[in-house]
Design an enzyme around this catalytic site. Structure first.
Site, PDB file in Angstrom:
ATOM      1  N   GLU A 163       0.813  -1.232   0.000  1.00 57.30           N
ATOM      2  CA  GLU A 163       0.000   0.000   0.000  1.00 57.30           C
ATOM      3  C   GLU A 163       0.843   1.278   0.000  1.00 57.30           C
ATOM      4  O   GLU A 163       0.618   2.178   0.805  1.00 57.30           O
ATOM      5  CB  GLU A 163      -0.957   0.006   1.202  1.00 57.30           C
ATOM      6  N   GLU A 279      -5.946 -10.769  -1.004  1.00 59.40           N
ATOM      7  CA  GLU A 279      -6.746 -10.551   0.215  1.00 59.40           C
ATOM      8  C   GLU A 279      -8.243 -10.529  -0.113  1.00 59.40           C
ATOM      9  O   GLU A 279      -9.002  -9.711   0.414  1.00 59.40           O
ATOM     10  CB  GLU A 279      -6.335  -9.233   0.887  1.00 59.40           C
TER      11      GLU A 279
END
Ligand code: G3I
Length: 377
Positions: A163, A279
């Site tokens: 991220e 995820e």
């Protein structure tokens, strides 16, 4: 043979379920273990199927451990290999929980992902103290070297950096102004990958991010930024082998999945990178109905819609859900997610909180089969 008592590796498999109400996808085999498991169907499609796990849940709940070992070819720790877990103090590395996961994976002949060596949300308090902050670069290199060496030989792929893109921060390249960016240096991503590669040359090194799945302007911009980042890394000779698409997707979100995602995958493939769906889960806060079978049908449809596009590209080599059962989804547990419907537990994952398969399970399995059939046609 009584299919309800099928044995898998010497352990009684979960009872064969009845078909969930509302299920309308392809082949309706009710056998969910062995040849009917996610991992078995995934293998036929040249995919690894897996899940995130919390190690204490694996230890305290044998039914859960059995479900994971039955369905998964690859596991990843929710939290146990993040900085905050591994580095209680500057002087100390705590590998206890990570090592337990290595043991579980080895015992069950699974691969394991490492998550994660640099994430803005996992920064121990001690490293923010002035004296340590000044030495952040050295501490960063030392951490990555020690951790990658420790787990070397056991890791299929590391989420080296997680991220790193946040265009609204206004930095060049859409970089997020994280602790690592500001204190290690704006080249912290290259540094992390080079360091990880020296310490564990066999692990596939992955850049992992969210918000790249949908056909909307925000996700389109994030896709562009990730592509620029990884293209640049390739040009600079930085060892990067894969990109992770987190795949935290939503029921009832406008935009859907289509050309933007397919083109993104094609661009990553053209760069010679593998892609992992790292995820996957479906947040169903926005579904108005409280009827479980209506919600489950819609959630399963979102799984099917997303996987139809994502699995269309052969560069995609792994699909991991962010846990496998609604009992342990981060969407119900923990302060990081603000639920819109706090009184209603989310049904985000392929198995319900009692470890029974839901429509989403069958949607995943059919999506794997569709990819396999496409390959063999
Ligand atoms: O273990 C403590 C417990 O002792 C304490 O009583 C409890 C009080 O809230 O907290 C427990 O720790 C929580 C931990 O999860 C274990 O469940 C933390 O507060 C909580 O912040 C932590 O949340 C994790 C989150 O990352 C932040 O690290 C989630 O489990 C984990 O699923 C989530 O995973 C992230 C990925 O790493 C990156 N992508 C997004 C994804 C979802 O947020």
């Amino acid at each position: 043979m009584d299919r309800r008592k099928l044995m898998i590796q010497g352990v009684a498999a979960l009872a064969v379920p009845s078909l969930p109400k509302g299920y309308v996808f392809g082949e309706k085999s009710l056998e969910i273990s062995g040849a009917g498991s996610l991992r078995s169907h995934a293998r036929h499609a040249h995919l690894l199927s897996g899940s995130a796990v919390r190690v204490d849940d694996l230890q305290s709940n044998s039914e859960y451990a059995r479900l994971v070992s039955e369905q998964c070819d690859i596991v990843v720790a929710h939290n146990e290999m993040k900085w905050v877990a591994l580095r209680p103090k500057r002087e100390t590395f705590d590998f206890h929980w990570g090592d337990l996961l290595v043991q579980f994976a080895r015992k069950n002949k699974m691969r394991m992902r490492g998550h994660t060596l640099a994430w803005h949300e996992s920064v121990p308090e001690w490293i923010r103290e002035d004296e340590n902050r000044k030495n952040a670069r050295e501490l960063f290199v030392n951490h990555i070297t020690t951790v990658c060496r420790h787990f070397a030989g056991h890791i299929h792929s590391w989420d080296v950096v997680n991220e790193a893109i946040l265009p609204k921060d206004g930095e060049p390249g859409g970089m997020r102004k994280s602790f690592w960016y500001e204190n290690v240096g704006t080249d912290y991503i290259d540094l992390a990958f080079r360091t990880a590669h020296s310490a564990d040359p066999k692990a596939k090194l992955t850049y992992n991010d969210y918000g790249v799945e949908y056909e909307n302007a925000e996700d389109a911009e994030r896709r562009e930024r990730v592509l620029e980042l990884v293209q640049g890394m390739r040009q600079r000779g930085v060892p990067i082998h894969a990109v992770g698409i987190q795949s935290h997707i939503k029921a009832e979100k406008a935009g859907g999945f289509g050309k933007g995602l397919a083109d993104y995958l094609a661009s990553l493939q053209a760069l010679g990178l593998e892609v992992y769906l790292t995820e996957l889960d479906v947040n169903e806060d926005d579904i108005a109905s409280n009827d479980v079978s209506i919600r489950d049908t819609e959630i399963a449809q979102v799984y099917a819609d997303f996987l139809r596009v994502a699995l269309g590209n052969p560069a995609v080599k792994a699909v991991l859900t962010w846990d496998i059962t609604d009992r342990f989804t981060w969407l119900n547990n923990g302060p990081t997610h603000k639920k819109k419907q706090p009184e209603r537990p989310q049904r985000a994952l392929p198995f319900d909180r009692d470890f029974k398969p839901k429509q989403a399970f069958f949607a995943m399995r059919d999506s794997f089969d569709a990819r396999h059939q496409k390959k063999t046609r």
